[in-house]
Design an enzyme around this catalytic site. Structure first.
Site, PDB file in Angstrom:
ATOM      1  N   LYS A  13       0.832  -1.208   0.000  1.00 43.89           N
ATOM      2  CA  LYS A  13       0.000   0.000   0.000  1.00 43.89           C
ATOM      3  C   LYS A  13       0.863   1.254   0.000  1.00 43.89           C
ATOM      4  CE  LYS A  13      -1.953  -1.043   3.925  1.00 43.89           C
ATOM      5  NZ  LYS A  13      -1.242  -2.324   4.176  1.00 43.89           N
ATOM      6  N   ARG A  88      -8.971   1.368   8.961  1.00 46.10           N
ATOM      7  CA  ARG A  88      -8.613  -0.026   9.212  1.00 46.10           C
ATOM      8  C   ARG A  88      -9.727  -0.754   9.951  1.00 46.10           C
ATOM      9  NH1 ARG A  88      -2.638   0.684   9.225  1.00 46.10           N
ATOM     10  NH2 ARG A  88      -1.635  -1.346   9.093  1.00 46.10           N
ATOM     11  N   ARG A 127      11.474  -6.020   4.414  1.00 46.28           N
ATOM     12  CA  ARG A 127      11.255  -4.568   4.335  1.00 46.28           C
ATOM     13  C   ARG A 127      12.280  -3.853   5.197  1.00 46.28           C
ATOM     14  NH1 ARG A 127       5.401  -2.007   5.183  1.00 46.28           N
ATOM     15  NH2 ARG A 127       5.397  -3.159   7.143  1.00 46.28           N
ATOM     16  N   ARG A 160      11.670  -2.793  11.001  1.00 42.83           N
ATOM     17  CA  ARG A 160      10.735  -2.316  12.029  1.00 42.83           C
ATOM     18  C   ARG A 160      10.475  -3.427  13.040  1.00 42.83           C
ATOM     19  NH1 ARG A 160       5.775   0.019   8.516  1.00 42.83           N
ATOM     20  NH2 ARG A 160       4.609  -1.035  10.175  1.00 42.83           N
ATOM     21  N   ARG A 171      -0.369  -9.385  13.226  1.00 44.48           N
ATOM     22  CA  ARG A 171      -0.926  -8.293  12.407  1.00 44.48           C
ATOM     23  C   ARG A 171      -1.810  -8.842  11.301  1.00 44.48           C
ATOM     24  NH1 ARG A 171       3.947  -4.793  10.560  1.00 44.48           N
ATOM     25  NH2 ARG A 171       2.339  -3.358   9.867  1.00 44.48           N
TER      26      ARG A 171
END
Ligand code: ADP
Ligand code: AMP
Length: 214
Positions: A13, A88, A127, A160, A171
């Site tokens: 996203k 969300r 990531r 992260r 998540r």
């Protein structure tokens, strides 16, 4: 043009939102970036949000909705914006619709970047996020040309905390439970568009541009 990006954590996203924001010269508003900025600056909101983010949980709607809706009322959003990571939950989506309606405005598109769960853990463990400007890279699919520093601002790239595999699983289950229902919500409003997020990021972008320019 007001656009919402939907999709699992790690679906791409943010990557696509940045590209769309640059092409159409509209602001990219990421609720996750706003929270991370607050954490970095040591604000009260940042301290509260971190407790939830570290566990892979959503920050409560009471701390999230007004924050994003205030941001949307700023002048630079008059010509449009792209929302990434918000809404969300269904109550967030309803609050957003009400705030826009109060200004005689509405969303134009909800773009769902569809990536199966099997691909998500690899996406997120690879990531790398810039501690300075929040830019994102991927160690295989989109590596920084300057190694472990940011190509744009030169700051260090990190994994992260919430991208570690144990938190990613949480998540993902939170996504399926609380966020996925938004797909039907926006389908019901006839603004849902789904793109195959497993393609190369430039092909995903081309598919989104075709939708926006149809
Ligand atoms: P989100 O904002 O949905 O959480 P990101 O845009 O940060 O996801 O993307 C998650 C990771 O996957 C990043 O490391 C990014 O570079 C990488 N990525 C994004 N889109 C693609 C793609 N189409 N193919 C492969 N990797 C991608
Ligand atoms: P993101 O950067 O979009 O991956 O978001 C990182 C984390 O910030 C999420 O896992 C949540 O804990 C929190 N967060 C971001 N946006 C929202 C939102 N709209 N509602 C609740 N929590 C959010």
């Amino acid at each position: 043009m007001k656009i919402v990006m939907l999709g699992a954590p790690g679906a791409g996203k943010g990557t696509q939102a940045k590209m769309i924001a640059a092409k159409y010269e509209i602001p990219h508003i990421s609720s996750g970036d706003i929270f991370r900025m607050n954490i970095k600056n040591g604000t009260e909101l940042g301290k509260k949000a971190k407790e939830y983010m570290d566990q892979g949980l959503l920050v409560p709607d009471e701390l999230t909705v007004d924050l994003v809706i205030d941001r949307l009322s700023q002048d630079d959003c008059k010509k449009g914006c792209i929302l990434d990571g918000f809404p969300r939950t269904i109550p967030q989506a309803e609050a957003l619709a009400a705030a826009l309606e109060a200004r005689g405005d509405r969303l134009d598109y909800a773009i769902n970047v569809d990536v199966p769960d099997e691909n998500i853990v690899a996406r997120m463990s690879g990531r790398r996020t810039c501690t300075g400007c929040g830019a994102t890279y991927h160690i295989i699919y989109n590596p920084s040309k300057t190694g472990d520093t940011c190509e744009t601002c030169g700051e260090t790239l990190i994994l992260r905390d919430d991208d570690k595999p144990e938190t990613v699983q949480k998540r993902l289950s939170v996504y399926h439970e609380q966020t996925q229902p938004l797909i039907d919500f926006y389908d019901g409003q006839k603004i849902l568009k789904t793109v195959d997020g497993t393609q190369d990021m430039n092909d995903v972008f081309a598919a989104i541009v075709r939708i926006l320019e149809a």
